[in-house]
Every structure is written in structure tokens, then in C-alpha cells.
Scaffold this motif. Structure first.
Motif, short mmCIF file in Angstrom:
data_model
loop_
_atom_site.label_atom_id
_atom_site.label_comp_id
_atom_site.label_asym_id
_atom_site.label_seq_id
_atom_site.Cartn_x
_atom_site.Cartn_y
_atom_site.Cartn_z
N ASP A 260 -9.88 1.64 -3.93
CA ASP A 260 -9.97 1.73 -2.47
C ASP A 260 -11.29 1.14 -2.01
O ASP A 260 -12.34 1.73 -2.23
CB ASP A 260 -9.85 3.20 -2.06
N ALA B 183 -4.87 0.84 -7.20
CA ALA B 183 -5.83 -0.12 -6.67
C ALA B 183 -7.10 0.62 -6.28
O ALA B 183 -7.05 1.77 -5.83
CB ALA B 183 -5.24 -0.83 -5.46
N THR C 111 -4.35 -4.48 -4.02
CA THR C 111 -3.18 -3.66 -3.66
C THR C 111 -1.90 -4.41 -4.00
O THR C 111 -0.95 -3.84 -4.56
CB THR C 111 -3.22 -3.32 -2.16
N ALA D 268 0.83 -1.22 0.00
CA ALA D 268 0.00 0.00 0.00
C ALA D 268 0.86 1.26 0.00
O ALA D 268 0.42 2.32 -0.45
CB ALA D 268 -0.93 0.00 1.21
N PHE E 186 -4.22 4.92 -4.86
CA PHE E 186 -5.54 4.28 -4.91
C PHE E 186 -6.50 5.15 -5.73
O PHE E 186 -6.22 6.30 -6.00
CB PHE E 186 -6.08 4.10 -3.49
N CYS F 113 -9.00 -4.12 -9.10
CA CYS F 113 -9.99 -4.25 -8.03
C CYS F 113 -10.12 -5.71 -7.62
O CYS F 113 -9.83 -6.62 -8.40
CB CYS F 113 -11.34 -3.67 -8.45
N GLY G 7 -10.23 -5.14 -1.48
CA GLY G 7 -9.28 -4.05 -1.68
C GLY G 7 -7.89 -4.37 -1.16
O GLY G 7 -7.05 -3.47 -1.08
#
Ligand SMILES: [Fe+2]
Length: 346
Positions: free
Chosen positions: A327, A325, A309, A234, A239, A301, A305
Motif C-alpha cells: 500500500d 500489493a 496492484t 484493487a 494490501f 511493490c 502502488g
């Protein structure tokens, strides 16, 4: 001595600093609080010199390795620790200098074979050997009630009764206690006979700590927790919000690829309009055929979530510098009442 106590749920860690030299040590840091220890040390003008685990924790994720990597300072544990990443292994009676502070080491096996207590001035950091109104359990790997009896009654309970006790666990918060108070009031210490104490410890039926498998795996191997793995991914991907994606889907914006990385059955049960299917497990196998243009914007996706990531981080590593990615994932999209399509790919 500069003293900071940091709670993570019931798990307690301590940042101790020498006011004269600004050298500091963290005892039993927890992995999710790494930034907090660094922030507190900075606020107090301290430089962390050592990271100490009082024992192999089965109930929380140690932050020693992560902090050690960031700070370039040693991880310190008792020599019985199974962890391969320990830089400095201690014996009973060793002493660590942290500026002008002196940390006296006592090996106190029982809760685990590698448990130790640390005395600094009039403070005793007891790990899970002695808790407020309790003791560490002895039914987890390498636990031994006979050893705990010796560590307590022939060990730390014979120290200065005025020593302030600081355990690795305190679920109530705000308690101050001493050896004298624990001797007088701790129910587990009222069994002075070895046999009675051992029987009592053997008859406790305690539920297993949550995450024990993952905590032991990570604390004993130095491997990452799943949360760490996800946090690292992350940290290197941007995102896209649900609302932003919805607006782009509705405006028929064709300048991005929406990539659903779930399995086929989940995709066919309901996917975001325009999404293409490329399961995470096939990403590296199919990337060259399915995604020929590395300059294309890609929105990954998945259901929650998290896997998306990881997928976006992998895509970035592979050179897709515009991979992001979603969110929240398809679950959040569905719960927001946004439209879904079912069936196979168009
Ligand atoms: Fe423990």
C-alpha cells in the motif's frame, strides 16, 4: 416525484423516482458514484429501471454501463449516440414510462449531435444544452452552434416558462432556476439573432476539459477508464501496509517474496531491502521460472502502488493465492525515511 441530485465536482446527476410504484431512473450517472446511486435508491426504497445519458459526455466518465451491468437494466441515449452499448435508442418525441412518471424526450443537438432534454412534470433536465447562466459549448466533437441555436430558440425556450431547469453542470451549487429566469438573465440567451448567437459561440475560446481523451474513449466505446481498471484490481487483492512490511523486513522474516515490479533502472536507483526485480512487463514471461512455488506469500511493490496492484491481481489470476500489493509503493517508503538499497540484485 422523489428527486435526488448528486454532484461530482460540477457534474450533476439526478435520481428520479415514482413514489407510487418505486420505479426510478438515473440521469447522467458518473462512474465514481455508482455506489452512491445504489445507496440512495435503496434508502429511498426505489428500484432503478433505466440509466440515461443526456449526451456523449466529454468531461466526465459515464456510469451508465457499469450500473447497467450490475442492475440488468437498459442504457438509454438518443439514437445518434455513437456508443455501441446503448440498449434503448430514442427519437425526438419519444416518451419513457418510469412507474407513473412520464419522461418526454426532446432531441436538442448543438452541444453534441446526440444531446437531448427530458421533461418530467414541471422539471426540465437540460443536459448541457442549457446551463444556469450559460449553454453547453459547441466546439467539442459533433458540436454545432447553428443546431444549438435552433434547439434553444425554436425548442426548449418555447416550453412553459415555469419549468424548473436541471442542467448536467452547475459549478456553484444550490441554484434554482426556470426557463423564464434563464430567458431573462442568461447572458448567452440575450443574442436572439441566429448570426449573433452563432458568432458568439464560435468566438468563445475555452480550454479543453481535463481527461477529454479518456472520457470520450470510455463513453463512446464502453471501455474502462484507467481508474476503473485499477479499482477492479484493487477489489480482488489485499494490501500490506508500509509499517507491516518494514517490520517483516527488519525481523528477517523469510516467509515471503518481495517483488519489485518497476523497471530495472528504477530498481537499481533504490529498492526496498530484500526486494527481487521482476518488471511488470515481464511478469507473465518469467513467472514460471522466477516463482516456482504458487503457495508462497508474495508482496508486489512499484513506485506509486498502482502497477503493483495490477501485478498482484495478475498473480492471483495465475494461481498465486497469497499475492498482495504494498500500500503506497516505493515512493511512500522513501518518503517515510525507510531504508533503501541501490544497485543490482544480490
Ligand atoms: Fe457535455
Amino acid at each position: 416525484m422523489i428527486f435526488e441530485q448528486i454532484a461530482t465536482g460540477g457534474c450533476q446527476s439526478y435520481l428520479l423516482g415514482c413514489g407510487e410504484t418505486c420505479a426510478a431512473v438515473v440521469i447522467d450517472p458518473e462512474a465514481s458514484q455508482v455506489d452512491r446511486y445504489l445507496g440512495l435508491a435503496a434508502r429511498d426504497g426505489l428500484r432503478i429501471r433505466y440509466l440515461i445519458d443526456t449526451h456523449t459526455h466529454a468531461d466526465h466518465f459515464s456510469g451508465t454501463r457499469q450500473l447497467a451491468r450490475q442492475l440488468g437494466v437498459p442504457v438509454v441515449m438518443h439514437r445518434e449516440s455513437p456508443a455501441p452499448f446503448v440498449d434503448m435508442r430514442l427519437d425526438d418525441g419519444d416518451m419513457i414510462q418510469v412507474g407513473r412518471l412520464r419522461l418526454q424526450v426532446m432531441h436538442t443537438p448543438g452541444h453534441t449531435r446526440d444531446s437531448m432534454c427530458l421533461q418530467v412534470e414541471d422539471h426540465l433536465f437540460t443536459g448541457d444544452t442549457l446551463l444556469f447562466g450559460g449553454t453547453g459549448r459547441t466546439d467539442l466533437p459533433t458540436g454545432d452552434p447553428e443546431a444549438l441555436y435552433d434547439s434553444l430558440f425554436s425548442g426548449i425556450l418555447r416550453l412553459d416558462p415555469a419549468l424548473k431547469v436541471h442542467p448536467a453542470h452547475d459549478y456553484k451549487g444550490g441554484i434554482e432556476s426556470t426557463i423564464a429566469r434563464e430567458l431573462a438573465e442568461n447572458p448567452r440567451l440575450q443574442k436572439h439573432e441566429r448570426g449573433a448567437f452563432v458568432d458568439m459561440m464560435r468566438s468563445l475560446s475555452l480550454s479543453m476539459p481535463t481527461h477529454i481523451t479518456e472520457a470520450l474513449r470510455s463513453n463512446m466505446s464502453g471501455g474502462k477508464t484507467v481508474a476503473q481498471l485499477l479499482a477492479e484490481a484493487a477489489a480482488v487483492v489485499p494490501f500490506m501496509s508500509l509499517a507491516e512490511l518494514k517490520a517483516r523486513v527488519e525481523s528477517a522474516d523469510n516467509n515471503f517474496i518481495l517483488l519489485d515490479v518497476r523497471e530495472r533502472d528504477a530498481y537499481e536507483n533504490g529498492h526496498i531491502p530484500r526486494a527481487r526485480l521482476l518488471p511488470r512487463g515481464q511478469l507473465e514471461l518469467r513467472v514460471n521460472d522466477d516463482l516456482p512455488d504458487p503457495t508462497k506469500r508474495i508482496v508486489a511493490c512499484c513506485e506509486f502502488g498502482r502497477i503493483s496492484t495490477l501485478a498482484a491481481a495478475t498473480l492471483r489470476e495465475l494461481g498465486f493465492q497469497r499475492a498482495v500489493a504494498l500500500d503506497g509503493g516505493v515512493k511512500a517508503w522513501r518518503e517515510a525515511g525507510y531504508p533503501l538499497q541501490s544497485g543490482s540484485e544480490a
